[in-house]
Design an enzyme around this catalytic site. Structure first.
Site, PDB file in Angstrom:
ATOM      1  N   ASP A  13       0.765  -1.614   0.002  1.00  0.00           N
ATOM      2  CA  ASP A  13       0.162   0.368  -0.410  1.00  0.00           C
ATOM      3  C   ASP A  13       0.841   1.534  -0.039  1.00  0.00           C
ATOM      4  O   ASP A  13       0.736   1.990   1.131  1.00  0.00           O
ATOM      5  CB  ASP A  13      -1.034   0.227   1.368  1.00  0.00           C
ATOM      6  CG  ASP A  13      -2.115  -1.239   1.290  1.00  0.00           C
ATOM      7  OD1 ASP A  13      -2.325  -1.115  -0.331  1.00  0.00           O
ATOM      8  OD2 ASP A  13      -2.420  -1.752   2.371  1.00  0.00           O
ATOM      9  N   GLU A  14       1.906   1.044  -0.521  1.00  0.00           N
ATOM     10  CA  GLU A  14       3.074   2.066  -0.676  1.00  0.00           C
ATOM     11  C   GLU A  14       2.660   3.340  -1.445  1.00  0.00           C
ATOM     12  O   GLU A  14       3.156   4.578  -2.138  1.00  0.00           O
ATOM     13  CB  GLU A  14       3.951   1.999  -1.481  1.00  0.00           C
ATOM     14  CG  GLU A  14       5.469   0.892  -0.634  1.00  0.00           C
ATOM     15  CD  GLU A  14       4.499  -0.866  -0.141  1.00  0.00           C
ATOM     16  OE1 GLU A  14       4.014  -0.840  -1.282  1.00  0.00           O
ATOM     17  OE2 GLU A  14       5.657  -1.312   0.152  1.00  0.00           O
ATOM     18  N   LYS A  16       2.058   1.820  -4.990  1.00  0.00           N
ATOM     19  CA  LYS A  16       2.696   1.545  -6.351  1.00  0.00           C
ATOM     20  C   LYS A  16       0.987   1.896  -7.337  1.00  0.00           C
ATOM     21  O   LYS A  16       2.284   1.805  -8.820  1.00  0.00           O
ATOM     22  CB  LYS A  16       2.596   0.190  -5.642  1.00  0.00           C
ATOM     23  CG  LYS A  16       3.442  -0.346  -4.671  1.00  0.00           C
ATOM     24  CD  LYS A  16       3.801  -1.687  -4.815  1.00  0.00           C
ATOM     25  CE  LYS A  16       2.648  -2.854  -3.878  1.00  0.00           C
ATOM     26  NZ  LYS A  16       2.400  -1.906  -3.062  1.00  0.00           N
ATOM     27  N   ALA A  39      -4.032  -7.906  -3.523  1.00  0.00           N
ATOM     28  CA  ALA A  39      -3.207  -6.120  -4.193  1.00  0.00           C
ATOM     29  C   ALA A  39      -4.955  -5.455  -3.760  1.00  0.00           C
ATOM     30  O   ALA A  39      -5.307  -5.548  -5.132  1.00  0.00           O
ATOM     31  CB  ALA A  39      -2.386  -6.027  -5.389  1.00  0.00           C
ATOM     32  N   GLY A  40      -4.452  -4.205  -3.870  1.00  0.00           N
ATOM     33  CA  GLY A  40      -5.894  -2.634  -4.523  1.00  0.00           C
ATOM     34  C   GLY A  40      -4.426  -2.503  -4.520  1.00  0.00           C
ATOM     35  O   GLY A  40      -4.582  -1.645  -3.834  1.00  0.00           O
ATOM     36  N   HIS A  41      -4.918  -1.087  -5.660  1.00  0.00           N
ATOM     37  CA  HIS A  41      -3.824  -0.586  -6.646  1.00  0.00           C
ATOM     38  C   HIS A  41      -4.764   0.859  -6.409  1.00  0.00           C
ATOM     39  O   HIS A  41      -6.202   0.206  -7.480  1.00  0.00           O
ATOM     40  CB  HIS A  41      -2.827  -1.128  -7.866  1.00  0.00           C
ATOM     41  CG  HIS A  41      -1.994  -2.100  -6.991  1.00  0.00           C
ATOM     42  ND1 HIS A  41      -0.825  -2.280  -7.845  1.00  0.00           N
ATOM     43  CD2 HIS A  41      -1.988  -2.643  -6.294  1.00  0.00           C
ATOM     44  CE1 HIS A  41      -0.015  -3.190  -7.156  1.00  0.00           C
ATOM     45  NE2 HIS A  41      -0.223  -3.090  -6.028  1.00  0.00           N
ATOM     46  N   VAL A 416       1.998  13.850  -3.554  1.00  0.00           N
ATOM     47  CA  VAL A 416       1.847  15.388  -2.703  1.00  0.00           C
ATOM     48  C   VAL A 416       0.224  15.097  -1.854  1.00  0.00           C
ATOM     49  O   VAL A 416      -0.915  15.719  -1.878  1.00  0.00           O
ATOM     50  CB  VAL A 416       2.472  16.413  -3.386  1.00  0.00           C
ATOM     51  CG1 VAL A 416       3.570  16.404  -2.200  1.00  0.00           C
ATOM     52  CG2 VAL A 416       1.984  16.946  -4.037  1.00  0.00           C
TER      53      VAL A 416
HETATM   54  P1  GDP Z   1      -1.064   0.629  -2.975  1.00  0.00           P
HETATM   55  O1  GDP Z   1      -1.352  -1.006  -3.060  1.00  0.00           O
HETATM   56  O2  GDP Z   1       0.919   0.373  -2.926  1.00  0.00           O
HETATM   57  O3  GDP Z   1      -1.629   0.836  -5.065  1.00  0.00           O
HETATM   58  O4  GDP Z   1      -1.337   1.619  -2.402  1.00  0.00           O
HETATM   59  P2  GDP Z   1      -3.250   2.270  -2.165  1.00  0.00           P
HETATM   60  O5  GDP Z   1      -3.755   2.093  -3.584  1.00  0.00           O
HETATM   61  O6  GDP Z   1      -3.485   0.496  -1.843  1.00  0.00           O
HETATM   62  O7  GDP Z   1      -3.053   2.757  -0.865  1.00  0.00           O
HETATM   63  C1  GDP Z   1      -2.530   4.092  -1.743  1.00  0.00           C
HETATM   64  C2  GDP Z   1      -3.794   5.026  -1.496  1.00  0.00           C
HETATM   65  O8  GDP Z   1      -3.269   6.533  -0.956  1.00  0.00           O
HETATM   66  C3  GDP Z   1      -5.056   4.705  -1.682  1.00  0.00           C
HETATM   67  O9  GDP Z   1      -5.327   5.362  -1.687  1.00  0.00           O
HETATM   68  C4  GDP Z   1      -4.559   6.189  -2.890  1.00  0.00           C
HETATM   69  O10 GDP Z   1      -5.404   6.882  -3.026  1.00  0.00           O
HETATM   70  C5  GDP Z   1      -3.834   7.797  -1.700  1.00  0.00           C
HETATM   71  N1  GDP Z   1      -2.910   8.096  -2.171  1.00  0.00           N
HETATM   72  C6  GDP Z   1      -1.684   8.072  -3.806  1.00  0.00           C
HETATM   73  N2  GDP Z   1      -0.221   8.678  -3.160  1.00  0.00           N
HETATM   74  C7  GDP Z   1      -0.362   9.431  -2.416  1.00  0.00           C
HETATM   75  C8  GDP Z   1      -0.518  10.626  -1.553  1.00  0.00           C
HETATM   76  O11 GDP Z   1       0.532  11.223  -2.220  1.00  0.00           O
HETATM   77  N3  GDP Z   1      -0.929  11.743  -0.828  1.00  0.00           N
HETATM   78  C9  GDP Z   1      -1.793  10.401  -0.272  1.00  0.00           C
HETATM   79  N4  GDP Z   1      -2.718  11.793   0.370  1.00  0.00           N
HETATM   80  N5  GDP Z   1      -3.277   9.946  -0.596  1.00  0.00           N
HETATM   81  C10 GDP Z   1      -2.547   9.291  -1.661  1.00  0.00           C
HETATM   82  P1  IMO Z   2      -0.572  -4.540  -2.081  1.00  0.00           P
HETATM   83  O1  IMO Z   2      -0.767  -4.397  -3.433  1.00  0.00           O
HETATM   84  C1  IMO Z   2      -1.126  -4.599   2.631  1.00  0.00           C
HETATM   85  C2  IMO Z   2      -0.983  -8.487   3.779  1.00  0.00           C
HETATM   86  C3  IMO Z   2      -2.211  -9.331   4.371  1.00  0.00           C
HETATM   87  C4  IMO Z   2      -1.970 -10.113   4.912  1.00  0.00           C
HETATM   88  C5  IMO Z   2      -0.195 -10.852   4.298  1.00  0.00           C
HETATM   89  C6  IMO Z   2      -0.827 -12.297   3.494  1.00  0.00           C
HETATM   90  O2  IMO Z   2      -2.181  -3.317  -2.574  1.00  0.00           O
HETATM   91  O3  IMO Z   2       0.444  -3.333  -1.708  1.00  0.00           O
HETATM   92  P2  IMO Z   2      -3.147 -12.849   1.653  1.00  0.00           P
HETATM   93  O4  IMO Z   2      -3.937 -12.648   1.285  1.00  0.00           O
HETATM   94  O5  IMO Z   2      -1.638 -12.325   0.401  1.00  0.00           O
HETATM   95  O6  IMO Z   2      -2.628 -14.151   2.040  1.00  0.00           O
HETATM   96  O7  IMO Z   2      -1.943 -11.872   3.420  1.00  0.00           O
HETATM   97  O8  IMO Z   2      -0.075  -9.441   3.380  1.00  0.00           O
HETATM   98  N1  IMO Z   2      -1.532  -8.001   1.657  1.00  0.00           N
HETATM   99  C7  IMO Z   2      -0.839  -6.359   1.750  1.00  0.00           C
HETATM  100  N2  IMO Z   2      -0.927  -5.820   2.201  1.00  0.00           N
HETATM  101  N3  IMO Z   2      -1.626  -4.687   1.093  1.00  0.00           N
HETATM  102  C8  IMO Z   2      -1.088  -6.096   0.105  1.00  0.00           C
HETATM  103  O9  IMO Z   2      -1.407  -5.554  -1.437  1.00  0.00           O
HETATM  104  C9  IMO Z   2      -1.579  -6.320   0.840  1.00  0.00           C
HETATM  105  N4  IMO Z   2      -1.317  -8.326  -0.133  1.00  0.00           N
HETATM  106  C10 IMO Z   2      -1.065  -8.687   1.023  1.00  0.00           C
HETATM  107  O10 IMO Z   2      -2.905  -7.943   4.660  1.00  0.00           O
HETATM  108  O11 IMO Z   2      -0.655  -9.317   6.343  1.00  0.00           O
HETATM  109 MG    MG Z   3      -2.930  -1.343  -2.047  1.00  0.00          MG
END
Ligand code: GDP
Ligand code: IMO
Ligand code: MG
Length: 428
Positions: A13-14, A16, A39-41, A416
């Protein structure tokens, strides 16, 4: 720069997805190499939010998108995602590896049952059937995408697998669930027919694209600390999330990777169980969670949050061979003063600055912090994103400089805000 890997340096959840989408503008195609619908992007463009679980984030730019052999594919999630994108006016140019494995409902059921059995060792999975599907792959019981296109093969493989799963569900877990073999077969064949036009040898296509000099982004899922080999075992996922996973999960040689970009949040978040040394269980943590909207993209669970911990990122730099860092969510830290950054751990009288293999040792790690000055709460991030790096508050620049200095890797992009345009490219 034809082969670029985008990898998470922390617990996932960085952002990506946002960064992949941003960089995909200048790429020819994007390929996922690991994980599945866990994954949830998230990508936000002009106020519209897209949550992608299986389809690579380059899809919003109309680029060719590939699901590599290292991904485990949940048919229902994939079909829903395709439908939603079409509904929004996109025409995904999707290609799926014939070697990718298929997630069945019984894998999801088993995922939940395994978590229940594991007690303290449970990772708090997304219940997307990830662990059981990868286990079947490794034990060579798995069903691959190619199998869905051959009824005879599918029938015989599924028969063995369903018999095994039925025994596990009934006799190991004492669950009163009856798997309907005919129905499972029917649905699998339907899915096979629905995706047959997209199925191909993704390794061959990606290698040909690289031969033509195209730019290919390998979009990582999860983060380095969740890697099956190098993560915080057993509190991680079941695939190789690190950059090396791009080679095995797509079928390219290591020399085809020209650049590795590590994505890191300006603080940390973790969804799931296991030790998190810099976790904040106070009002600052609550503020970060609310301002940063730190709730799981896949499960909606509140994410645990904390001060930036540079130890995992340093570990990540080594494991992934990171050339450049992208810092995301810097805006979320506005108005918090002072800011703390963990640079090493104290553990039983010793100082360590890497991730120990033994989780009990990691549990005892106490963060050693540096304090930095915060910046004001009311910052016009949209304006700053337009004007560029120099417009950042001085304290924010110092925060970034301290990270670079400690990690000895340049920061190339700062995010940002969640919108595609709230992104600053640093041209030094
Ligand atoms: P991923 O799994 O690495 O793609 O990350 P996620 O989508 O799960 O989580 C990132 C969250 O932060 C999402 O809700 C994005 O919309 C949000 N986001 C991404 N970049 C920024 C940022 O620079 N600032 C803020 N406030 N939110 C961001
Ligand atoms: P993205 O791509 C954050 C975590 C789960 C759990 C562990 C194992 O959005 O960054 P799983 O369902 O893979 O067997 O769960 O890994 N986890 C994540 N945490 N972002 C993710 O994906 C994740 N995918 C799995 O919460 O601790
Ligand atoms: Mg995610």
């Amino acid at each position: 720069m034809p082969g670029i890997v985008i990898v998470g340096t922390q617990w996932g959840d960085e952002a990506k997805g946002k960064i992949t989408d941003f960089l995909a503008k200048d790429a020819d195609c994007v390929v996922r190499y690991n994980g599945g619908a866990n994954a949830g992007h998230t990508v936000i463009v002009d106020g519209k939010t897209y949550k992608l679980h299986l389809i690579p984030s380059g899809v919003l730019h109309g680029k060719r998108v590939y699901i590599g052999n290292g991904v485990v594919v949940d048919p229902q999630v994939l079909m829903d995602e395709l439908e939603n994108l079409r509904h929004e006016g996109f025409q995904p140019d999707l290609h799926i590896s014939d070697r990718a494995h298929v997630v069945f409902d019984f894998h999801k059921l088993e995922d939940g049952l395994q978590e229940r059995l594991k007690g303290n060792l449970r990772a708090g999975t997304t219940k997307r059937g990830i662990g059981p599907t990868y286990s079947d792959k490794t034990a060579r019981f798995g069903i691959r995408i190619a199998d869905l296109l051959d009824e005879e093969v599918l029938k015989s493989k599924l028969n063995i697998l369903i018999n095994l799963k039925q025994k596990i569900i009934s006799q190991v877990y004492n669950e009163n669930v009856k798997l309907d073999e005919q129905e499972i077969l029917k649905e699998a064949l339907q899915f096979g027919r629905a995706i047959s036009d997209y199925v191909c040898d993704v390794s061959a296509e990606i290698n040909e694209a690289l031969d033509r000099g195209e730019t290919v982004i390998f979009e990582g899922a999860q983060g380095t600390l969740l890697d099956i080999d190098h993560g915080l075992y057993p509190y991680g996922t079941s695939s190789n999330t690190i950059a090396g996973g791009a080679c095995t999960g797509v079928g390219v040689g290591p020399k085809r990777i020209d650049k590795v970009i590590g994505v890191m949040k300006a603080y940390i978040s973790r969804v799931g169980t296991g030790p998190v040394p810099t976790e904040l269980k106070n009002s600052i943590g609550e503020k970060i969670r609310e301002v940063g909207k730190e709730y799981g993209t896949t499960t909606g669970r509140p994410r645990r949050v904390g001060w930036l911990d540079l130890v995992p990122v340093k570990y990540s730099i080594r494991l992934n061979g990171i050339d450049e860092l992208v810092i995301t969510k810097l805006d979320v830290l506005s108005g918090i003063d002072p800011l703390k950054v963990c640079v090493k751990y104290k553990c039983e009288g010793r100082t360590i600055d890497t991730i120990p293999a033994d989780i009990r040792t990691f549990e005892r790690c106490e963060p050693v912090y540096e304090e930095l000055e915060g910046w004001q709460a009311d910052v016009d991030w949209r304006r700053i994103a337009k004007e560029g790096y120099e417009a950042l508050p001085e304290q924010a620049k110092e925060y970034l400089q301290r990270i670079e200095e400690h990690l000895k890797v340049p920061i190339s992009i700062v995010s940002v805000g969640p919108e595609r345009r709230e992104t600053i490219v640093i041209n030094k």
